[in-house]
Design a protein around this motif. Structure first.
Motif, PDB file in Angstrom:
ATOM      1  N   ASP A  89       0.978  -1.334   0.070  1.00 49.46           N
ATOM      2  CA  ASP A  89       0.006  -0.150   0.054  1.00 49.46           C
ATOM      3  C   ASP A  89       0.736   1.428  -0.005  1.00 49.46           C
ATOM      4  O   ASP A  89       0.945   1.913   0.921  1.00 49.46           O
ATOM      5  CB  ASP A  89      -1.224   0.196   1.232  1.00 49.46           C
ATOM      6  CG  ASP A  89      -1.796   1.068   0.976  1.00 49.46           C
ATOM      7  OD1 ASP A  89      -2.363   1.450   0.122  1.00 49.46           O
ATOM      8  OD2 ASP A  89      -2.141   1.649   2.161  1.00 49.46           O
ATOM      9  N   GLN A 103       0.595   3.776  -1.792  1.00 47.25           N
ATOM     10  CA  GLN A 103      -0.050   5.028  -2.155  1.00 47.25           C
ATOM     11  C   GLN A 103       0.429   5.897  -2.902  1.00 47.25           C
ATOM     12  O   GLN A 103       0.591   7.286  -2.597  1.00 47.25           O
ATOM     13  CB  GLN A 103      -0.634   5.697  -0.918  1.00 47.25           C
ATOM     14  CG  GLN A 103      -1.636   4.734  -0.009  1.00 47.25           C
ATOM     15  CD  GLN A 103      -1.809   5.502   1.352  1.00 47.25           C
ATOM     16  OE1 GLN A 103      -1.136   6.166   1.865  1.00 47.25           O
ATOM     17  NE2 GLN A 103      -3.153   4.874   1.587  1.00 47.25           N
ATOM     18  N   ALA A 114       4.996  -2.302  -7.475  1.00 48.40           N
ATOM     19  CA  ALA A 114       4.453  -1.319  -7.086  1.00 48.40           C
ATOM     20  C   ALA A 114       5.209   0.264  -7.038  1.00 48.40           C
ATOM     21  O   ALA A 114       4.392   1.191  -7.120  1.00 48.40           O
ATOM     22  CB  ALA A 114       3.722  -1.572  -5.769  1.00 48.40           C
ATOM     23  N   GLU A 124      -0.503  -0.719 -10.450  1.00 52.22           N
ATOM     24  CA  GLU A 124      -1.718   0.030  -9.906  1.00 52.22           C
ATOM     25  C   GLU A 124      -3.055  -0.665 -10.251  1.00 52.22           C
ATOM     26  O   GLU A 124      -3.925  -0.613  -9.511  1.00 52.22           O
ATOM     27  CB  GLU A 124      -1.552   1.474 -10.780  1.00 52.22           C
ATOM     28  CG  GLU A 124      -0.602   2.459 -10.054  1.00 52.22           C
ATOM     29  CD  GLU A 124      -0.779   3.888 -10.572  1.00 52.22           C
ATOM     30  OE1 GLU A 124      -1.248   4.556  -9.843  1.00 52.22           O
ATOM     31  OE2 GLU A 124      -0.945   4.057 -11.830  1.00 52.22           O
ATOM     32  N   LYS A 125      -3.291  -0.965 -11.395  1.00 50.16           N
ATOM     33  CA  LYS A 125      -4.575  -1.659 -12.035  1.00 50.16           C
ATOM     34  C   LYS A 125      -4.653  -3.187 -11.442  1.00 50.16           C
ATOM     35  O   LYS A 125      -5.924  -3.367 -10.987  1.00 50.16           O
ATOM     36  CB  LYS A 125      -4.528  -1.739 -13.513  1.00 50.16           C
ATOM     37  CG  LYS A 125      -4.432  -0.226 -14.102  1.00 50.16           C
ATOM     38  CD  LYS A 125      -4.358  -0.410 -15.752  1.00 50.16           C
ATOM     39  CE  LYS A 125      -4.119   0.687 -16.233  1.00 50.16           C
ATOM     40  NZ  LYS A 125      -4.152   0.639 -17.774  1.00 50.16           N
ATOM     41  N   ASN A 155      -3.989  -4.218  -6.451  1.00 49.48           N
ATOM     42  CA  ASN A 155      -4.828  -3.177  -5.468  1.00 49.48           C
ATOM     43  C   ASN A 155      -5.399  -3.395  -4.167  1.00 49.48           C
ATOM     44  O   ASN A 155      -6.039  -4.398  -4.052  1.00 49.48           O
ATOM     45  CB  ASN A 155      -6.029  -2.479  -6.388  1.00 49.48           C
ATOM     46  CG  ASN A 155      -6.423  -1.302  -5.696  1.00 49.48           C
ATOM     47  OD1 ASN A 155      -7.198  -1.238  -4.699  1.00 49.48           O
ATOM     48  ND2 ASN A 155      -6.303  -0.080  -6.315  1.00 49.48           N
ATOM     49  N   ASP A 189      -6.633  -2.001  -1.507  1.00 48.80           N
ATOM     50  CA  ASP A 189      -7.899  -1.409  -1.206  1.00 48.80           C
ATOM     51  C   ASP A 189      -9.113  -2.125  -1.654  1.00 48.80           C
ATOM     52  O   ASP A 189      -9.934  -2.648  -1.044  1.00 48.80           O
ATOM     53  CB  ASP A 189      -8.243   0.252  -1.829  1.00 48.80           C
ATOM     54  CG  ASP A 189      -7.410   0.993  -0.847  1.00 48.80           C
ATOM     55  OD1 ASP A 189      -7.500   0.796   0.654  1.00 48.80           O
ATOM     56  OD2 ASP A 189      -6.486   1.892  -1.407  1.00 48.80           O
TER      57      ASP A 189
END
Length: 394
Positions: A203, A205, A315, A376-377, A380, A382
């Motif tokens: 994560d 971000q 990432a 990113e795609k 994930n 989240d």
């Protein structure tokens, strides 16, 4: 949303994939309005000795990023001796056993496995209390121990471990598997068990990354992580051939093979390997900004294992040179994340390195952006957590 307890053998400030995985889970549950408590040993990993702030203490309760962390006593050890390692796990498991019997706990419990003994003790007590047990299986033990030759097949310890494994699967309410192979294995024993794929996504971000590169420098290949038996980094250093290539290997980390690696580098400066030691995660990421490719090795193909470094470093926009076989190899190929070398085959690895050396840094820069966009795609965290919450898993 309610209270959740997470039981784990690792948690930051300890290093490694297991500690990061549990921290990310705790933080994401908190962000989704759960009140999260983590139960773990006093910090000691990967050095195998208590961190200075925990020495002389039997238990410590901390508040870290709104997560309540309760640390219990452990006899720490990272010895290669299986008896010492078992004693270490047994020491924490014993304290944990009495804690769970005597303290009030939430109805929902996430239990990290392995270690198998720790998860067995936790599941044993909590199933008697009729708690909802969410078992998070990151590696298949004892199968992985057999493949790593840390356990002898059909030995007494093997049969005990098999009993523990089947017990925790049978008593868990829900099981998370870090790979499709783990879920397939569990369903081969308990076909109707409710299982979900739960990848170890990071994560970070980051909306975008400022990719840095110096065309006049060699291609910087790096390994960052634990220097243990499973990773086989010492053997990698012995067999990698960079002398005639425009590549250098940088190693970040700590663990059982650290001293061997340092000695090898000191005695063989021509191998173009640089050792940096262990860095804090944020400092490591800053240091790596001008690096090019992450190498992800395993000593042998381990059924069920998918190294979290694949997700961690894609990432951040790093192509992967994967040298571990299995499902991880399939992921790198499916999403075009870099290169694959046949696990354990250093001829295959060195051929890939020759190929990489010839493509140049400008092509690698383009590949870095492509890898970042895919991550990113596709990877994930989240979305993964919210999907499980919507299904009522938590």
């Amino acid at each position: 949303m309610g209270d959740i307890l997470i039981i784990s053998n690792y948690y930051p400030p300890e290093k490694g994939a297991a500690a990061n995985r549990i921290e990310q889970l705790a933080l994401k549950l908190h962000q989704n309005n759960y009140k999260v408590t983590v139960l773990c040993p006093l910090g000691n990993y990967p050095k195998g000795e208590l961190f200075p702030e925990y020495k002389g203490k039997f238990s410590v309760t901390e508040k870290l990023q709104n997560i309540t962390v309760k640390r219990l006593w452990i006899y720490p050890s990272v010895s290669k001796n299986i008896l010492k390692r078992t004693l270490s796990v047994l020491s924490f498991s014993s304290v944990l056993f009495f804690y769970l019997l005597t303290k009030k706990t939430p109805n929902k419990i996430v239990i990290q496995s392995p270690p198998l003994l720790l998860s067995f003790i936790s599941v044993l007590v909590l199933s008697l209390m009729r708690k909802k047990i969410i078992l998070n299986v990151s590696d298949l033990w004892p199968l992985a121990a057999i493949e790593l030759k840390a356990l002898k097949k059909d030995s007494f310890s093997h049969h005990i471990s098999l009993y523990f494994e089947q017990f925790i699967y049978s008593r868990a309410t829900v099981i998370f598997g870090q790979s499709n192979e783990i879920i397939t294995h569990i369903h081969s024993i308990f076909p109707k068990k409710e299982c979900y794929l739960y990848r170890n996504f990071p994560d970070h971000q980051l909306a975008e990354i400022d990719f840095k590169s110096n065309e006049n420098e060699p291609i910087k290949l790096f390994y960052a992580g634990l220097l243990g038996v499973a990773q086989g980094v010492y053997e990698l250093c012995q067999n990698i051939e960079l002398q005639n290539l425009n590549i250098e290997l940088h190693i970040f980390g700590d663990g059982a093979e650290k001293l061997q690696i340092e000695d090898l580098i000191q005695q063989n400066p021509q191998k173009k390997i640089i050792f940096h030691g262990m860095l804090e995660r944020q400092l490591l990421h800053e240091k790596l900004q001008s690096f090019d490719i992450a190498i992800v090795p395993l000593k042998t193909r381990i059924y069920g294992s998918v190294p979290s470094k694949i997700f961690e470093y894609t990432a951040l926009g790093y192509p992967i040179l994967y040298f571990g076989g299995g499902e991880g190899e399939n992921i790198v190929r499916e999403f075009n994340l870099g290169w694959v070398a046949n696990v354990g085959n250093f001829g295959s690895l060195n051929s890939r390195l020759t190929e990489i050396s010839g493509i140049g840094k400008s092509r690698i820069q383009t590949l870095k952006r492509q890898v970042f966009e895919v991550s990113e795609k596709q990877f994930n965290l989240d979305f993964q957590i919210k999907n499980l919450i919507n299904k009522g898993v938590f």
